[in-house]
Write a protein that holds these residues in place. Structure first.
Motif, short mmCIF file in Angstrom:
data_model
loop_
_atom_site.label_atom_id
_atom_site.label_comp_id
_atom_site.label_asym_id
_atom_site.label_seq_id
_atom_site.Cartn_x
_atom_site.Cartn_y
_atom_site.Cartn_z
N UNK A 1 0.83 -1.21 0.00
CA UNK A 1 0.00 0.00 0.00
C UNK A 1 0.86 1.26 0.00
N UNK A 2 2.14 1.10 0.31
CA UNK A 2 2.97 2.29 0.52
C UNK A 2 3.54 2.87 -0.78
N UNK A 3 3.36 2.13 -1.89
CA UNK A 3 3.89 2.65 -3.14
C UNK A 3 2.86 2.57 -4.27
N UNK A 4 2.71 3.70 -4.97
CA UNK A 4 1.71 3.81 -6.03
C UNK A 4 2.40 4.10 -7.36
N UNK A 5 2.07 3.29 -8.38
CA UNK A 5 2.64 3.54 -9.70
C UNK A 5 1.58 4.18 -10.59
N UNK A 6 1.93 5.32 -11.18
CA UNK A 6 0.99 6.04 -12.04
C UNK A 6 1.38 5.83 -13.50
N UNK A 7 0.46 5.30 -14.28
CA UNK A 7 0.73 5.05 -15.71
C UNK A 7 -0.31 5.78 -16.56
N UNK A 8 -0.03 5.88 -17.87
CA UNK A 8 -0.96 6.56 -18.77
C UNK A 8 -2.13 5.66 -19.17
N UNK B 1 4.38 -0.02 -23.20
CA UNK B 1 3.56 -1.09 -23.77
C UNK B 1 4.42 -2.13 -24.49
N UNK B 2 5.54 -1.66 -25.07
CA UNK B 2 6.37 -2.57 -25.87
C UNK B 2 7.69 -2.92 -25.20
N UNK B 3 7.87 -2.50 -23.95
CA UNK B 3 9.14 -2.80 -23.27
C UNK B 3 9.11 -4.22 -22.73
N UNK B 4 10.28 -4.89 -22.79
CA UNK B 4 10.30 -6.28 -22.33
C UNK B 4 10.48 -6.35 -20.81
N UNK B 5 10.26 -7.54 -20.29
CA UNK B 5 10.28 -7.78 -18.85
C UNK B 5 11.58 -7.32 -18.18
N UNK B 6 12.73 -7.68 -18.76
CA UNK B 6 14.02 -7.32 -18.16
C UNK B 6 14.17 -5.81 -18.07
N UNK B 7 13.82 -5.13 -19.17
CA UNK B 7 13.92 -3.67 -19.22
C UNK B 7 13.05 -3.04 -18.12
N UNK C 1 1.38 -4.50 -19.13
CA UNK C 1 2.75 -4.93 -19.44
C UNK C 1 3.64 -4.92 -18.20
N UNK C 2 3.50 -3.91 -17.36
CA UNK C 2 4.31 -3.86 -16.13
C UNK C 2 3.90 -5.00 -15.21
N UNK C 3 2.60 -5.24 -15.13
CA UNK C 3 2.09 -6.32 -14.29
C UNK C 3 2.62 -7.68 -14.76
N UNK C 4 2.64 -7.86 -16.06
CA UNK C 4 3.13 -9.10 -16.65
C UNK C 4 4.61 -9.32 -16.33
N UNK C 5 5.36 -8.25 -16.21
CA UNK C 5 6.79 -8.36 -15.94
C UNK C 5 7.06 -8.78 -14.50
N UNK C 6 6.09 -8.60 -13.63
CA UNK C 6 6.26 -8.95 -12.22
C UNK C 6 7.23 -8.00 -11.50
N UNK C 7 7.52 -6.86 -12.11
CA UNK C 7 8.53 -5.96 -11.57
C UNK C 7 8.02 -5.12 -10.39
N UNK C 8 6.71 -5.12 -10.20
CA UNK C 8 6.14 -4.18 -9.23
C UNK C 8 5.05 -4.86 -8.40
N UNK C 9 5.08 -4.61 -7.09
CA UNK C 9 4.11 -5.28 -6.21
C UNK C 9 3.19 -4.31 -5.47
N UNK C 10 3.25 -3.04 -5.85
CA UNK C 10 2.41 -2.06 -5.17
C UNK C 10 1.09 -1.86 -5.88
N UNK C 11 0.50 -0.69 -5.68
CA UNK C 11 -0.78 -0.37 -6.32
C UNK C 11 -0.57 0.56 -7.52
N UNK C 12 -1.63 0.67 -8.31
CA UNK C 12 -1.54 1.45 -9.55
C UNK C 12 -2.60 2.53 -9.62
#
Ligand SMILES: [Zn+2]
Length: 205
Positions: free
Chosen positions: A81-88, A190-196, A95-106
């Protein structure tokens, strides 16, 4: 206008679709069999009925049966809950969710602010974002990550949103960061890969 022209005009409104592609779509439909057209028609008719916008992050999610107000990500108690990611856009979230790179809220802004836009507040959910941040403060929000495309519109959106929430963030001791190195200039999330994406989240600054 005849039917071909009317359909063309509708397809031209799709993101990234020009007049030539719009025309090709119409002629493509003319070559399909009736069952394809029937399915397309009924899915379009159902789309809004079977999908809801989450009342917290504003993303669209399938919601046919019990009308939930929150999407699965927002109602997931295990997310930070302590970190919020803001996307367009919804596709950036996906895509970010699919990468598993982030565990906070959006939070999904629903667009970008074009350069020299005179009414930016009509292009994105800036007021909703402000309300959301204020509400999240009491749940321990400590950091907001801006994750926008690194093209001119993305940069412009970043400048605008940052300025709009700077005061609140400062007063409430909320850290503001943006996706870091690893995302090259002109990159689209949208087109960035998981590692990136993983590196960009890890190296946020
Ligand atoms: Zn949500």
């Amino acid at each position: 206008m005849n039917t071909i022209q009317k359909l063309e005009a509708l397809f031209k409104q799709f993101p990234g679709i020009g007049p030539r592609q719009a025309k090709r779509f119409v002629y493509f439909l003319l070559t399909r069999n009736p069952s394809y057209l029937e399915e397309l028609k009924s899915l379009i008719a159902e789309l809004k009925k079977e999908t809801s916008a989450c009342q917290s992050c504003f993303r669209y999610f399938p919601n046919a049966k019990i009308k939930q107000s929150l999407c699965p990500t927002c109602s997931d108690q295990t997310r930070e809950e302590n970190v919020l990611m803001v996307v367009s856009y919804d596709v950036d979230f996906e895509n970010i969710e699919k990468s598993g790179a982030f565990k906070g809220k959006y939070f999904i802004l629903g667009g970008v602010v074009p350069i020299l836009e005179s009414e930016p507040e009509k292009k994105i959910r800036i007021n909703e974002l402000k309300k959301s941040i204020a509400a999240r403060k009491s749940k321990g929000l400590g950091e907001i990550i801006f994750a926008f495309n690194t093209n001119p519109e993305g940069e412009n959106t970043l400048d605008y949103v940052k300025e709009e929430i700077a005061e609140f963030a400062k007063v409430n001791n909320i850290k503001i960061s943006t996706l870091g190195r690893g995302l090259s200039t002109g990159a689209e999330l949208e087109y960035s890969d998981t590692e990136t994406l993983k590196n960009a989240v890890k190296n946020r600054q």
